[in-house]
Design an enzyme around this catalytic site. Structure first.
Site, short mmCIF file in Angstrom:
data_model
loop_
_atom_site.label_atom_id
_atom_site.label_comp_id
_atom_site.label_asym_id
_atom_site.label_seq_id
_atom_site.Cartn_x
_atom_site.Cartn_y
_atom_site.Cartn_z
N GLU A 140 2.66 -2.59 11.31
CA GLU A 140 2.24 -2.84 9.92
C GLU A 140 3.02 -1.93 8.96
O GLU A 140 3.23 -2.29 7.81
CB GLU A 140 0.73 -2.56 9.78
CG GLU A 140 0.25 -2.86 8.38
CD GLU A 140 -1.23 -2.66 8.18
OE1 GLU A 140 -2.02 -3.09 9.02
OE2 GLU A 140 -1.59 -2.07 7.15
N GLU A 141 3.45 -0.80 9.42
CA GLU A 141 4.13 0.15 8.55
C GLU A 141 5.65 -0.01 8.52
O GLU A 141 6.35 0.78 7.87
CB GLU A 141 3.76 1.59 8.95
CG GLU A 141 2.27 1.89 8.91
CD GLU A 141 1.62 1.68 7.53
OE1 GLU A 141 2.34 1.67 6.52
OE2 GLU A 141 0.38 1.50 7.49
N GLU B 9 -3.80 -7.23 13.29
CA GLU B 9 -5.24 -7.01 13.07
C GLU B 9 -6.06 -8.22 13.56
O GLU B 9 -7.01 -8.07 14.33
CB GLU B 9 -5.50 -6.76 11.57
CG GLU B 9 -4.87 -5.47 11.10
CD GLU B 9 -4.91 -5.26 9.60
OE1 GLU B 9 -4.98 -4.10 9.18
OE2 GLU B 9 -4.84 -6.23 8.83
N ASP C 124 -1.10 -1.84 14.31
CA ASP C 124 -1.43 -1.18 13.05
C ASP C 124 -1.73 0.27 13.44
O ASP C 124 -2.75 0.55 14.07
CB ASP C 124 -2.65 -1.85 12.41
CG ASP C 124 -2.99 -1.22 11.08
OD1 ASP C 124 -2.42 -0.18 10.73
OD2 ASP C 124 -3.86 -1.78 10.37
N LEU D 219 -2.59 3.08 11.90
CA LEU D 219 -3.78 3.78 11.39
C LEU D 219 -4.52 2.84 10.44
O LEU D 219 -4.34 2.90 9.22
CB LEU D 219 -3.37 5.08 10.69
CG LEU D 219 -4.50 6.08 10.51
CD1 LEU D 219 -5.04 6.56 11.86
CD2 LEU D 219 -4.03 7.29 9.71
N ASP D 220 -5.31 1.98 11.03
CA ASP D 220 -6.05 1.01 10.21
C ASP D 220 -7.21 1.71 9.49
O ASP D 220 -7.87 2.57 10.06
CB ASP D 220 -6.59 -0.12 11.09
CG ASP D 220 -7.32 -1.14 10.24
OD1 ASP D 220 -6.64 -1.83 9.48
OD2 ASP D 220 -8.55 -1.21 10.32
N ASP E 87 0.84 -1.20 0.00
CA ASP E 87 0.00 0.00 0.00
C ASP E 87 0.88 1.25 0.00
O ASP E 87 1.86 1.31 0.75
CB ASP E 87 -0.86 0.07 1.28
CG ASP E 87 -1.75 -1.14 1.45
OD1 ASP E 87 -2.23 -1.66 0.42
OD2 ASP E 87 -1.96 -1.56 2.61
N ASP F 80 -0.17 7.76 7.94
CA ASP F 80 0.25 6.41 8.37
C ASP F 80 1.64 6.52 9.00
O ASP F 80 1.90 5.93 10.06
CB ASP F 80 0.38 5.46 7.17
CG ASP F 80 -0.95 5.02 6.57
OD1 ASP F 80 -1.85 4.67 7.34
OD2 ASP F 80 -1.06 5.01 5.33
P1 AHM Z 1 -5.31 -1.15 5.92
O1 AHM Z 1 -4.60 -1.68 7.13
O2 AHM Z 1 -4.39 -1.00 4.74
O3 AHM Z 1 -6.09 0.09 6.21
O4 AHM Z 1 -6.35 -2.29 5.42
C1 AHM Z 1 -7.18 -2.91 6.33
C2 AHM Z 1 -8.62 -2.57 6.04
C3 AHM Z 1 -9.52 -3.00 7.17
O5 AHM Z 1 -9.70 -1.93 8.07
C4 AHM Z 1 -10.81 -3.33 6.46
O6 AHM Z 1 -11.59 -4.28 7.14
C5 AHM Z 1 -10.32 -3.87 5.16
O7 AHM Z 1 -9.04 -3.31 4.93
C6 AHM Z 1 -11.23 -3.48 4.06
O8 AHM Z 1 -10.83 -4.09 2.90
P2 AHM Z 1 -11.82 -4.19 1.63
O9 AHM Z 1 -11.93 -2.79 1.12
O10 AHM Z 1 -11.08 -5.10 0.69
O11 AHM Z 1 -13.13 -4.76 2.09
MG MG Z 2 -4.73 -2.31 8.83
#
Ligand code: AHM
Ligand code: MG
Length: 280
Positions: free
Chosen positions: A64-65, A226, A83, A85-86, A35, A41
């Site tokens: 995660e970062e 997560e 994580d 900023l999820d 990503d 983030d």
């Molecule tokens: P991120 O950590 O890159 O933000 O991704 C995690 C997020 C979760 O919060 C969420 O449940 C999921 O990705 C949503 O994915 P999708 O859009 O494929 O449903």
């Molecule tokens: Mg996340």
């Protein structure tokens, strides 16, 4: 543990400020998951790292970062997977996002989690701490988190949060989800794991699923920062968390960025998933 909760509380107040007033544009970095990172983030990750560096009980952090684990204090007792900023892809549309923390004692595996904590940055800022039970705290005007209540799931809920691209679902996953809707469940899915699971926890129950798909056979959500922390929260709240067939808290991660299909919910919905998935 109090030191860790206090450090997370301080970090949450700072991250909330960054979300409200900081730079919401993209950086030119790509993280381990592929990503492109938002500047937010990176800022949130640094804030958390700074706050954990202040307390000697944290041995290492796994973010995660960050590509690899980082040792902070070799005599520390806890390793924290987080994580920062999820759901940060929701920042541009001003939906709720969160920070997720798993507190591992001595080693990093599901069995050594001693607490899980998450923060929701929504219209209000709330923190949920799971240890022996699960408690909700809310940030007040003085910048302190005050306890509101204990969170307990009902045996059965009314919400169905269905993750992942539907064209990649297996036929039996599709049937399971359709059957649940046919029984009157309501769709609730923002695309932020933290607010989506927070809603299920506070409304008494339901199901959140992020299954294997044809393009992501191991799901999307990451075990260490997560899946394990939320599995711990759901079990402590009286619900359950599985990968379709097994308890998530029995899985092993071989790499820090490993992912797994996951289902979190109250007991009746999780039994329903187990029954359907057992046939395949
Ligand atoms: P991120 O950590 O890159 O933000 O991704 C995690 C997020 C979760 O919060 C969420 O449940 C999921 O990705 C949503 O994915 P999708 O859009 O494929 O449903
Ligand atoms: Mg996340």
């Amino acid at each position: 543990m109090k030191e860790i909760i206090d450090a997370i509380s301080r970090a949450a107040v700072r991250i909330k400020r960054e979300i409200e007033f900081g730079d919401t544009s993209y950086s030119d970095h790509i993280n381990k998951t592929g990503d492109t990172q938002l500047k937010l983030d990176i800022a949130s990750d640094l804030i958390i790292e700074e706050e954990f560096k202040k307390i000697p009980c944290v041995k290492a952090i796994i973010s995660e970062e960050k590509e690899t684990a980082q040792t902070l204090n070799k005599d520390g007792k806890y390793i924290i997977g987080y994580d920062p900023l999820d759901g940060s892809s929701l920042i541009d549309v001003n939906l709720a996002v969160g920070s997720i923390f798993a507190i591992y004692e001595k080693e990093v595996n599901a069995k050594s989690i001693v607490a899980a904590i998450y923060v929701v940055y929504g219209p209000r800022t709330e923190m949920v701490v799971a240890k022996d039970d699960v408690r909700l705290y809310r940030l007040n005007e003085s910048g302190e988190f005050k306890e509101i209540k204990t969170i307990k799931l009902n045996q059965k809920g009314k919400l169905n949060a269905t993750g992942a691209t539907q064209k990649g679902w297996s036929a039996y996953h599709k049937k399971l989800i359709e059957d649940i809707f046919a029984d009157g469940y309501r769709l609730r899915y923002s695309g932020g794991m933290v607010p989506d699971l927070h809603q299920i926890l506070l409304k008494g129950g339901g199901l959140f699923s992020y299954p294997a798909t044809t393009d992501t056979p191991n799901g999307k959500l990451r075990l260490l920062f997560e899946v394990f922390p939320f599995a711990f929260v759901f079990e402590k709240a009286g619900g359950a968390a599985i990968d379709g067939k097994k308890r998530l808290l029995e899985l092993k991660a071989s790499h820090i960025h490993d992912t797994s299909p996951c289902f979190f919910g109250s007991n009746e919905e999780i039994d329903r998933v187990l029954n359907e998935y057992a046939k395949h």
